[in-house]
Write a protein that holds these residues in place. Sequence first.
Motif, PDB file in Angstrom:
ATOM      1  N   TRP A   3       2.430  -9.314   1.379  1.00 57.52           N
ATOM      2  CA  TRP A   3       2.960 -10.348   0.496  1.00 57.52           C
ATOM      3  C   TRP A   3       3.196  -9.898  -0.934  1.00 57.52           C
ATOM      4  CZ3 TRP A   3       6.041 -13.953   0.990  1.00 57.52           C
ATOM      5  CH2 TRP A   3       6.121 -15.060   0.139  1.00 57.52           C
ATOM      6  N   ARG A   4       2.346  -9.020  -1.489  1.00 50.48           N
ATOM      7  CA  ARG A   4       2.551  -8.619  -2.886  1.00 50.48           C
ATOM      8  C   ARG A   4       3.219  -7.249  -3.013  1.00 50.48           C
ATOM      9  NH1 ARG A   4      -1.801 -11.925  -3.077  1.00 50.48           N
ATOM     10  NH2 ARG A   4      -3.273 -10.325  -2.406  1.00 50.48           N
ATOM     11  N   ARG A   5       2.717  -6.217  -2.330  1.00 50.66           N
ATOM     12  CA  ARG A   5       3.384  -4.912  -2.425  1.00 50.66           C
ATOM     13  C   ARG A   5       4.762  -4.960  -1.759  1.00 50.66           C
ATOM     14  NH1 ARG A   5      -0.666  -5.390  -4.470  1.00 50.66           N
ATOM     15  NH2 ARG A   5      -2.293  -3.883  -4.991  1.00 50.66           N
ATOM     16  N   THR A   6       4.876  -5.779  -0.718  1.00 50.15           N
ATOM     17  CA  THR A   6       6.137  -5.944   0.008  1.00 50.15           C
ATOM     18  C   THR A   6       6.295  -7.431   0.326  1.00 50.15           C
ATOM     19  OG1 THR A   6       5.336  -5.890   2.297  1.00 50.15           O
ATOM     20  CG2 THR A   6       5.545  -3.766   1.177  1.00 50.15           C
ATOM     21  N   LYS A   7       7.372  -7.747   1.040  1.00 47.97           N
ATOM     22  CA  LYS A   7       7.556  -9.108   1.565  1.00 47.97           C
ATOM     23  C   LYS A   7       7.698  -9.062   3.089  1.00 47.97           C
ATOM     24  CE  LYS A   7       7.219 -11.294  -2.296  1.00 47.97           C
ATOM     25  NZ  LYS A   7       6.404 -10.242  -2.893  1.00 47.97           N
ATOM     26  N   HIS A   8       6.987  -8.128   3.725  1.00 50.56           N
ATOM     27  CA  HIS A   8       7.032  -8.020   5.182  1.00 50.56           C
ATOM     28  C   HIS A   8       6.635  -9.330   5.857  1.00 50.56           C
ATOM     29  CE1 HIS A   8       8.059  -3.840   5.556  1.00 50.56           C
ATOM     30  NE2 HIS A   8       7.007  -3.424   4.881  1.00 50.56           N
ATOM     31  N   ARG A   9       5.807 -10.109   5.206  1.00 47.63           N
ATOM     32  CA  ARG A   9       5.337 -11.357   5.823  1.00 47.63           C
ATOM     33  C   ARG A   9       6.499 -12.260   6.218  1.00 47.63           C
ATOM     34  NH1 ARG A   9       1.582 -15.401   2.415  1.00 47.63           N
ATOM     35  NH2 ARG A   9       3.406 -16.746   2.331  1.00 47.63           N
ATOM     36  N   LEU A  10       7.582 -12.200   5.460  1.00 55.16           N
ATOM     37  CA  LEU A  10       8.738 -13.050   5.745  1.00 55.16           C
ATOM     38  C   LEU A  10       9.558 -12.550   6.934  1.00 55.16           C
ATOM     39  CD1 LEU A  10       9.964 -13.739   2.098  1.00 55.16           C
ATOM     40  CD2 LEU A  10       8.728 -15.313   3.605  1.00 55.16           C
ATOM     41  N   HIS A  11       9.260 -11.343   7.410  1.00 53.38           N
ATOM     42  CA  HIS A  11      10.080 -10.745   8.463  1.00 53.38           C
ATOM     43  C   HIS A  11       9.286 -10.414   9.723  1.00 53.38           C
ATOM     44  CE1 HIS A  11      13.203 -10.494   5.440  1.00 53.38           C
ATOM     45  NE2 HIS A  11      12.365  -9.870   4.637  1.00 53.38           N
ATOM     46  N   LEU A  12       8.002 -10.713   9.729  1.00 47.49           N
ATOM     47  CA  LEU A  12       7.171 -10.496  10.907  1.00 47.49           C
ATOM     48  C   LEU A  12       6.832 -11.839  11.542  1.00 47.49           C
ATOM     49  CD1 LEU A  12       4.597  -7.801   9.672  1.00 47.49           C
ATOM     50  CD2 LEU A  12       6.794  -7.429  10.786  1.00 47.49           C
ATOM     51  N   THR A  13       6.732 -11.860  12.866  1.00 47.77           N
ATOM     52  CA  THR A  13       6.298 -13.079  13.539  1.00 47.77           C
ATOM     53  C   THR A  13       4.815 -13.324  13.260  1.00 47.77           C
ATOM     54  OG1 THR A  13       5.614 -11.922  15.556  1.00 47.77           O
ATOM     55  CG2 THR A  13       7.940 -12.593  15.395  1.00 47.77           C
ATOM     56  N   ASP A  14       4.355 -14.524  13.545  1.00 49.19           N
ATOM     57  CA  ASP A  14       2.930 -14.831  13.369  1.00 49.19           C
ATOM     58  C   ASP A  14       2.073 -13.868  14.182  1.00 49.19           C
ATOM     59  OD1 ASP A  14       3.628 -16.900  11.713  1.00 49.19           O
ATOM     60  OD2 ASP A  14       3.320 -18.480  13.206  1.00 49.19           O
ATOM     61  N   ALA A  15       2.515 -13.568  15.395  1.00 46.68           N
ATOM     62  CA  ALA A  15       1.754 -12.648  16.249  1.00 46.68           C
ATOM     63  C   ALA A  15       1.720 -11.242  15.646  1.00 46.68           C
ATOM     64  CB  ALA A  15       2.364 -12.609  17.647  1.00 46.68           C
ATOM     65  N   GLU A  16       2.835 -10.793  15.094  1.00 47.14           N
ATOM     66  CA  GLU A  16       2.876  -9.466  14.470  1.00 47.14           C
ATOM     67  C   GLU A  16       1.989  -9.407  13.232  1.00 47.14           C
ATOM     68  OE1 GLU A  16       7.375  -7.979  15.758  1.00 47.14           O
ATOM     69  OE2 GLU A  16       7.095  -9.228  13.969  1.00 47.14           O
ATOM     70  N   GLN A  17       1.999 -10.471  12.439  1.00 48.12           N
ATOM     71  CA  GLN A  17       1.125 -10.514  11.263  1.00 48.12           C
ATOM     72  C   GLN A  17      -0.341 -10.465  11.668  1.00 48.12           C
ATOM     73  OE1 GLN A  17       2.140 -13.508   8.194  1.00 48.12           O
ATOM     74  NE2 GLN A  17       4.073 -13.798   9.293  1.00 48.12           N
ATOM     75  N   ALA A  18      -0.707 -11.228  12.695  1.00 45.66           N
ATOM     76  CA  ALA A  18      -2.091 -11.252  13.156  1.00 45.66           C
ATOM     77  C   ALA A  18      -2.508  -9.887  13.693  1.00 45.66           C
ATOM     78  CB  ALA A  18      -2.272 -12.328  14.228  1.00 45.66           C
ATOM     79  N   ALA A  19      -1.614  -9.251  14.454  1.00 44.39           N
ATOM     80  CA  ALA A  19      -1.920  -7.929  15.005  1.00 44.39           C
ATOM     81  C   ALA A  19      -2.092  -6.906  13.883  1.00 44.39           C
ATOM     82  CB  ALA A  19      -0.809  -7.489  15.956  1.00 44.39           C
ATOM     83  N   PHE A  20      -1.248  -6.993  12.865  1.00 51.58           N
ATOM     84  CA  PHE A  20      -1.386  -6.069  11.734  1.00 51.58           C
ATOM     85  C   PHE A  20      -2.705  -6.303  11.002  1.00 51.58           C
ATOM     86  CE2 PHE A  20      -0.892  -5.239   7.157  1.00 51.58           C
ATOM     87  CZ  PHE A  20      -0.753  -3.851   7.209  1.00 51.58           C
ATOM     88  N   ALA A  21      -3.066  -7.564  10.775  1.00 51.74           N
ATOM     89  CA  ALA A  21      -4.319  -7.875  10.092  1.00 51.74           C
ATOM     90  C   ALA A  21      -5.515  -7.328  10.874  1.00 51.74           C
ATOM     91  CB  ALA A  21      -4.448  -9.389   9.892  1.00 51.74           C
ATOM     92  N   ASP A  22      -5.483  -7.448  12.212  1.00 46.41           N
ATOM     93  CA  ASP A  22      -6.567  -6.912  13.040  1.00 46.41           C
ATOM     94  C   ASP A  22      -6.628  -5.396  12.928  1.00 46.41           C
ATOM     95  OD1 ASP A  22      -7.184  -9.464  13.883  1.00 46.41           O
ATOM     96  OD2 ASP A  22      -6.127  -9.297  15.803  1.00 46.41           O
ATOM     97  N   TRP A  23      -5.467  -4.744  13.005  1.00 48.64           N
ATOM     98  CA  TRP A  23      -5.422  -3.287  12.876  1.00 48.64           C
ATOM     99  C   TRP A  23      -5.944  -2.847  11.512  1.00 48.64           C
ATOM    100  CZ3 TRP A  23      -2.920  -0.168   9.366  1.00 48.64           C
ATOM    101  CH2 TRP A  23      -2.862   1.202   9.654  1.00 48.64           C
TER     102      TRP A  23
END
Length: 502
Positions: free
Chosen positions: A474-494
């Motif tokens: 969200w701050r260094r990039t805006k990837h959050r706007l382009h990833l699905t909820d599942a992708e965001q959750a998987a990234f957070a877990d990783w």
Amino acid sequence: MTDIPKVDLFVIGGGINGAGIARDAAGRGLSVVLCEKDDLAEGTSSRSGKLVHGGLRYLEYYEFRLVREALIEREVLMNAAPHIIWPMRFVLPHSPQDRPAWLVRLGLFLYDHLGGRKKLPGTRTLNLKRDPEGAPIKDDYTRGFEYSDCWVDDARLVVLNAVDAAERGATVLTRSPCTSARRENGVWRVTTTNSVTGEQREYEAKMLVNAAGPWVTDVLTRVAGSNSARNVRLVKGSHIIVPKFWKGEQAYLVQNHDKRVIFINPYERDKALIGTTDIAYDGRAEDVTADDSEIQYLIDAVNKYFKEQLTPDDVLTSFSGVRPLFDDGQGNPSAVTRDYVFDLDETGGAPLLNIFGGKITTFRELAERGLQRIAHFFPQMGGDWTEDAPLPGGDMQAADYELFRNKMKADYPWMPRALRQHYGRLYGTRVAQIVGAATSLDGLGKHFGGNLYEAEVTYLIQNEWAQTAEDILWRRTKHRLHLTDAEQAAFADWFAARAEAA
């Protein structure tokens, strides 16, 4: 007993003003520590309208000097960071119920000429029935105006200033609030406490700079045990993000029923950023959010002018920030000055510089003037230097992003266009530090979705103080706007697993 590090300047606040001051001071040869209680730009400085602009509407309040200085800075910053700051054209649909056409034309004439515009094209009049910019506008509006300003990635602007400060010798501490600052024998004894690890650090500083934004008064009174006749007026500004609903790269500026102006800007390729509100705020700055009435207010402003009618269901996300405006006694939040004021307290031979107000566009000038203000305390300090100095990644030939984009295409022919654009816009000439020796997408490591690869994550952790998934998404990039909820959750877990393993 370990010796306490001695520094010239201790800066509290990792927003745009604090980062700008730390960078300028370090470049003058001062020893500097910058501390931020959360992540860099986590407060006001990542919650702006993302514009480097003179402030067209400030002309209505006779803020001619402020507008002129901001317009001059607009071109300085374009040269310093052409990867994160670029020109944008703004279309103003006009109707007889709005400000008179002659007044708009006069304002735009002044806007074109006050700041010695060199790079940006000037104002033009539009026939909204004929010109393509009028296609999304309701048929009620037949006439419009178009003028230039600039877009900026606000959070990256903060981070790049901090990166430059660190590379020039400054120490940058994130998630490390200043928990104590006291005058002792003509110096400041400062303590920071890391909110994640609990680690405490102590410093001895010749001078303290309070650039805490909405928390400036809290730092002044609670932490430093001082006081000032100055004060800030907290004004809440909220934005919404919706799918983009028009063709073209132009933005729009419309007038709402209360005569406030609302920006409707293209954002992240396929989205639109709409804002802002202006509401007096007296809560905790940490708790600020956009409420339903503000969201509807912004939707109503759009629906007044555009054929496409928005509803709350179109809102992908929203954000809200608290602007710490210098309290000049104006009743109307929209009329409160966007200028800044320094308050210098020299009690006990240990000076304290408090900063009230300011705006993103004038941060570099604010830092420069702040350092000029305290120069007599540091006779060995170097002179002004930032006006012609590029920010990290901005050292492009003739500050020309198009030339750089063509070079990237030649350097990385295997990279998809969207990924080249992402890397180029965020990192500029430092893209090579992310890509390394990779010659294919596989060389960038794990793919998390969209344009997010492991190589970028590693770079942000190692070079830009990213410590959480949100810092990155969200701050260094805006990837959050382009990833699905599942992708965001998987990234957070990783990310959490990676941090635990480290």
